[in-house]
Design a protein around this motif. Structure first.
Motif, short mmCIF file in Angstrom:
data_model
loop_
_atom_site.label_atom_id
_atom_site.label_comp_id
_atom_site.label_asym_id
_atom_site.label_seq_id
_atom_site.Cartn_x
_atom_site.Cartn_y
_atom_site.Cartn_z
N LYS A 23 5.95 5.82 -40.95
CA LYS A 23 5.89 5.52 -39.58
C LYS A 23 6.77 4.18 -39.39
O LYS A 23 6.53 3.15 -39.98
CB LYS A 23 4.42 5.11 -39.14
N ASP A 45 5.59 0.96 -40.97
CA ASP A 45 3.74 0.55 -40.76
C ASP A 45 3.07 1.55 -41.44
O ASP A 45 3.15 2.77 -41.54
CB ASP A 45 3.55 0.82 -39.27
N ARG A 46 2.07 0.80 -42.59
CA ARG A 46 1.17 1.54 -42.99
C ARG A 46 -0.31 1.34 -42.84
O ARG A 46 -0.99 1.84 -43.37
CB ARG A 46 1.09 1.16 -44.74
N HIS A 48 -1.40 1.73 -39.24
CA HIS A 48 -1.63 2.52 -37.97
C HIS A 48 -1.67 1.55 -36.92
O HIS A 48 -2.59 1.81 -36.11
CB HIS A 48 -2.95 3.18 -38.20
#
Length: 85
Positions: A23, A45-46, A48
């Motif tokens: 993401k 992004d890890r 969220h």
């Protein structure tokens, strides 16, 4: 690490192998008072994060690759955590 605010997301149909299934978010660095203090950048992004979230970002490639467990990835910035306000 830098404090930043998430202002958008990136959608891409073609990515380098190290960005597949990741993401991508647009973040802008901010100072402790919340004022923008730098140019927008893209971070993986890890955690969220969503638009409007305050996050910690790491811009050092080696540390970013360590977080993503991808030693050969073309990674420059990663969201390292979400700030709970």
């Amino acid at each position: 690490m830098k404090l930043a605010k998430v202002v958008g997301n990136i959608v891409s149909t073609v990515k380098t192998p190290s960005h597949q299934n990741k993401k991508l978010m647009v973040v802008i660095p901010i100072d402790p008072s919340g004022k923008e203090c730098g140019d927008a950048m893209i971070a993986i992004d890890r955690f969220h994060a969503g638009i409007g979230d305050y996050v910690l970002i790491i811009e050092e490639g080696g540390s970013a690759r360590d977080i993503l467990e991808d030693p050969n990835g073309a990674i420059d910035a990663v969201i390292a955590g979400i700030v709970d306000c």
